[in-house]
Design a protein around this motif. Structure first.
Motif, PDB file in Angstrom:
ATOM      1  N   ASN A  97      -7.284   9.993  13.510  1.00 25.21           N
ATOM      2  CA  ASN A  97      -7.523  10.375  12.121  1.00 25.21           C
ATOM      3  C   ASN A  97      -6.224  10.494  11.320  1.00 25.21           C
ATOM      4  O   ASN A  97      -6.082  11.336  10.425  1.00 25.21           O
ATOM      5  N   ALA A  98      -5.250   9.624  11.634  1.00 27.17           N
ATOM      6  CA  ALA A  98      -3.992   9.630  10.875  1.00 27.17           C
ATOM      7  C   ALA A  98      -3.342   8.251  10.910  1.00 27.17           C
ATOM      8  O   ALA A  98      -3.388   7.554  11.931  1.00 27.17           O
ATOM      9  N   ASP A  99      -2.750   7.871   9.774  1.00 23.99           N
ATOM     10  CA  ASP A  99      -1.992   6.619   9.728  1.00 23.99           C
ATOM     11  C   ASP A  99      -0.790   6.799   8.801  1.00 23.99           C
ATOM     12  O   ASP A  99      -0.625   7.850   8.161  1.00 23.99           O
ATOM     13  N   VAL A 100       0.051   5.788   8.737  1.00 21.32           N
ATOM     14  CA  VAL A 100       1.186   5.801   7.819  1.00 21.32           C
ATOM     15  C   VAL A 100       1.069   4.564   6.939  1.00 21.32           C
ATOM     16  O   VAL A 100       0.671   3.494   7.398  1.00 21.32           O
ATOM     17  N   GLY A 101       1.360   4.730   5.649  1.00 15.03           N
ATOM     18  CA  GLY A 101       1.167   3.621   4.734  1.00 15.03           C
ATOM     19  C   GLY A 101       2.154   3.655   3.576  1.00 15.03           C
ATOM     20  O   GLY A 101       2.910   4.619   3.387  1.00 15.03           O
ATOM     21  N   TYR A 102       2.118   2.574   2.784  1.00 22.83           N
ATOM     22  CA  TYR A 102       3.021   2.400   1.643  1.00 22.83           C
ATOM     23  C   TYR A 102       2.193   2.268   0.370  1.00 22.83           C
ATOM     24  O   TYR A 102       1.136   1.630   0.368  1.00 22.83           O
ATOM     25  N   TYR A 103       2.685   2.868  -0.731  1.00 22.04           N
ATOM     26  CA  TYR A 103       1.988   2.750  -2.010  1.00 22.04           C
ATOM     27  C   TYR A 103       3.027   2.764  -3.126  1.00 22.04           C
ATOM     28  O   TYR A 103       3.949   3.588  -3.122  1.00 22.04           O
ATOM     29  N   SER A 104       2.910   1.829  -4.075  1.00 20.33           N
ATOM     30  CA  SER A 104       3.776   1.841  -5.259  1.00 20.33           C
ATOM     31  C   SER A 104       2.894   1.780  -6.502  1.00 20.33           C
ATOM     32  O   SER A 104       1.802   1.201  -6.473  1.00 20.33           O
ATOM     33  N   TRP A 105       3.394   2.390  -7.603  1.00 26.90           N
ATOM     34  CA  TRP A 105       2.551   2.463  -8.797  1.00 26.90           C
ATOM     35  C   TRP A 105       3.357   2.312 -10.085  1.00 26.90           C
ATOM     36  O   TRP A 105       4.566   2.497 -10.115  1.00 26.90           O
ATOM     37  N   LEU A 106       2.625   1.946 -11.119  1.00 27.31           N
ATOM     38  CA  LEU A 106       3.189   1.751 -12.449  1.00 27.31           C
ATOM     39  C   LEU A 106       3.385   3.091 -13.141  1.00 27.31           C
ATOM     40  O   LEU A 106       2.513   3.952 -13.080  1.00 27.31           O
ATOM     41  N   CYS A 107       4.525   3.249 -13.819  1.00 30.20           N
ATOM     42  CA  CYS A 107       4.789   4.444 -14.609  1.00 30.20           C
ATOM     43  C   CYS A 107       4.887   4.060 -16.083  1.00 30.20           C
ATOM     44  O   CYS A 107       5.188   2.909 -16.395  1.00 30.20           O
ATOM     45  N   PRO A 108       4.634   5.003 -16.994  1.00 29.03           N
ATOM     46  CA  PRO A 108       4.734   4.660 -18.417  1.00 29.03           C
ATOM     47  C   PRO A 108       6.149   4.234 -18.781  1.00 29.03           C
ATOM     48  O   PRO A 108       7.117   4.883 -18.380  1.00 29.03           O
ATOM     49  N   LYS A 109       6.279   3.124 -19.494  1.00 27.28           N
ATOM     50  CA  LYS A 109       7.607   2.626 -19.877  1.00 27.28           C
ATOM     51  C   LYS A 109       8.263   3.608 -20.843  1.00 27.28           C
ATOM     52  O   LYS A 109       7.578   4.240 -21.620  1.00 27.28           O
ATOM     53  N   PRO A 110       9.604   3.740 -20.789  1.00 22.60           N
ATOM     54  CA  PRO A 110      10.565   2.975 -19.986  1.00 22.60           C
ATOM     55  C   PRO A 110      10.923   3.629 -18.652  1.00 22.60           C
ATOM     56  O   PRO A 110      11.959   3.338 -18.076  1.00 22.60           O
ATOM     57  N   ILE A 111      10.086   4.524 -18.152  1.00 20.46           N
ATOM     58  CA  ILE A 111      10.319   5.150 -16.846  1.00 20.46           C
ATOM     59  C   ILE A 111      10.174   4.094 -15.753  1.00 20.46           C
ATOM     60  O   ILE A 111       9.304   3.227 -15.827  1.00 20.46           O
ATOM     61  N   LYS A 112      11.040   4.167 -14.742  1.00 24.83           N
ATOM     62  CA  LYS A 112      10.946   3.202 -13.632  1.00 24.83           C
ATOM     63  C   LYS A 112       9.702   3.459 -12.777  1.00 24.83           C
ATOM     64  O   LYS A 112       9.263   4.605 -12.646  1.00 24.83           O
ATOM     65  N   ASN A 113       9.161   2.396 -12.210  1.00 22.67           N
ATOM     66  CA  ASN A 113       8.008   2.533 -11.322  1.00 22.67           C
ATOM     67  C   ASN A 113       8.411   3.260 -10.042  1.00 22.67           C
ATOM     68  O   ASN A 113       9.573   3.258  -9.647  1.00 22.67           O
ATOM     69  N   ARG A 114       7.428   3.886  -9.398  1.00 27.63           N
ATOM     70  CA  ARG A 114       7.671   4.716  -8.211  1.00 27.63           C
ATOM     71  C   ARG A 114       7.012   4.132  -6.975  1.00 27.63           C
ATOM     72  O   ARG A 114       6.069   3.334  -7.076  1.00 27.63           O
ATOM     73  N   ASP A 115       7.496   4.575  -5.795  1.00 21.78           N
ATOM     74  CA  ASP A 115       6.789   4.258  -4.554  1.00 21.78           C
ATOM     75  C   ASP A 115       6.920   5.420  -3.571  1.00 21.78           C
ATOM     76  O   ASP A 115       7.753   6.315  -3.745  1.00 21.78           O
TER      77      ASP A 115
END
Length: 264
Positions: A97-115
């Motif tokens: 019942n556990a895993d490890v994963g990656y996620y990146s998302w869009l942020c409101p401009k002009p803030i840089k996107n996050r992951d």
């Protein structure tokens, strides 16, 4: 050495936070959806704490708790409904019942996107569904220059049925987005972005059963661990990602004009 995998106490603590009312300020309340931000004791005026804690609650009257739980787990389906997602994939299985994963998302401009790279764990007790995650360091997924590596301190979902096709759905995020974010970004996240994402999740729940019938209907490794095709990984290879070990990006100067505009 203590295991990095969360135990019963972590799930109980998360549920307690989801249901707590003290020190939460309501920022949004419409159509059966509420959004709160945590107000730490003795906060200075205009001071934005590094850790942002937000809680969203939806009263869902037309989708079962079990279906909403499936929606949150189904990585293939997420590509269809998540408007903020840039990229998302599972990396390895840590336990049943556990895993490890990656996620990146869009942020409101002009803030840089996050992951983020997170350890996710889930549990069903009686009729309650809980999914939690927190940031970890993975030897093969270091921060990149293109994105700001954020830190999930504790983020997740609590879902409880209120009937055969209805449920209470709570999302709670405690995160350090890294960077000196201006106040308008934090305000926008709580009053506009969070409700929009919650509406997308709800619609995804309504559409899921029909979609799943056409897309590997019997594959649900989050319910049936034997179906998982992820490579196994020893949790000892991971460590908790601390916020202070990552670069802090100052983004306030980029958005001073927007800040004054939004706070007026």
């Amino acid at each position: 050495m203590a295991s990095i995998l969360p135990g019963e106490a972590a799930f109980a603590d998360f549920k307690k936070q989801c249901l707590a009312t003290e020190n939460w300020l309501k920022k949004f309340d419409e159509n059966g959806m509420q959004v709160w931000v945590e107000v730490p004791p003795a906060v200075k005026k205009n001071h934005v704490p590094k850790v942002h804690k937000i809680k969203c609650k939806m009263t869902i009257k037309d989708v079962s708790a079990a279906t909403m739980y499936d929606v949150l787990h189904d990585g293939q389906y997420r590509k269809k409904w998540d408007p903020a997602m840039l990229e998302s994939f599972d990396i390895a299985r840590l336990s049943q019942n556990a895993d490890v994963g990656y996620y990146s998302w869009l942020c409101p401009k002009p803030i840089k996107n996050r992951d983020v790279v997170t350890l996710r764990s889930w549990q069903t007790i009686d009729d309650e569904y809980i999914i939690i995650n927190f940031s970890v360091k993975h030897p093969k997924y270091a921060p990149s220059r293109e994105l700001v590596r954020a830190v999930s301190i504790l983020t997740g979902y609590y879902i409880k049925p209120t009937g055969p096709n209805s449920c209470t759905f709570i999302y709670l995020s405690q995160a350090d987005p890294k960077g000196s974010l201006p106040k308008w970004v934090v305000n926008k996240a709580s009053t506009r972005l969070a409700p929009r994402v919650m509406k997308c999740v709800h619609k995804a729940g309504r559409d899921y059963i029909e979609w799943k019938e056409q897309n590997s209907p019997d594959q649900k490794p989050w319910l049936y661990p034997d179906q998982s095709t992820l490579p196994p990984m020893d949790p000892a290879e991971l460590s908790i990602q601390r916020a202070d070990s990552l670069e802090n990006v100052d983004e306030t100067s980029k958005v001073e004009a927007q800040d004054s505009e939004d706070s007026s």
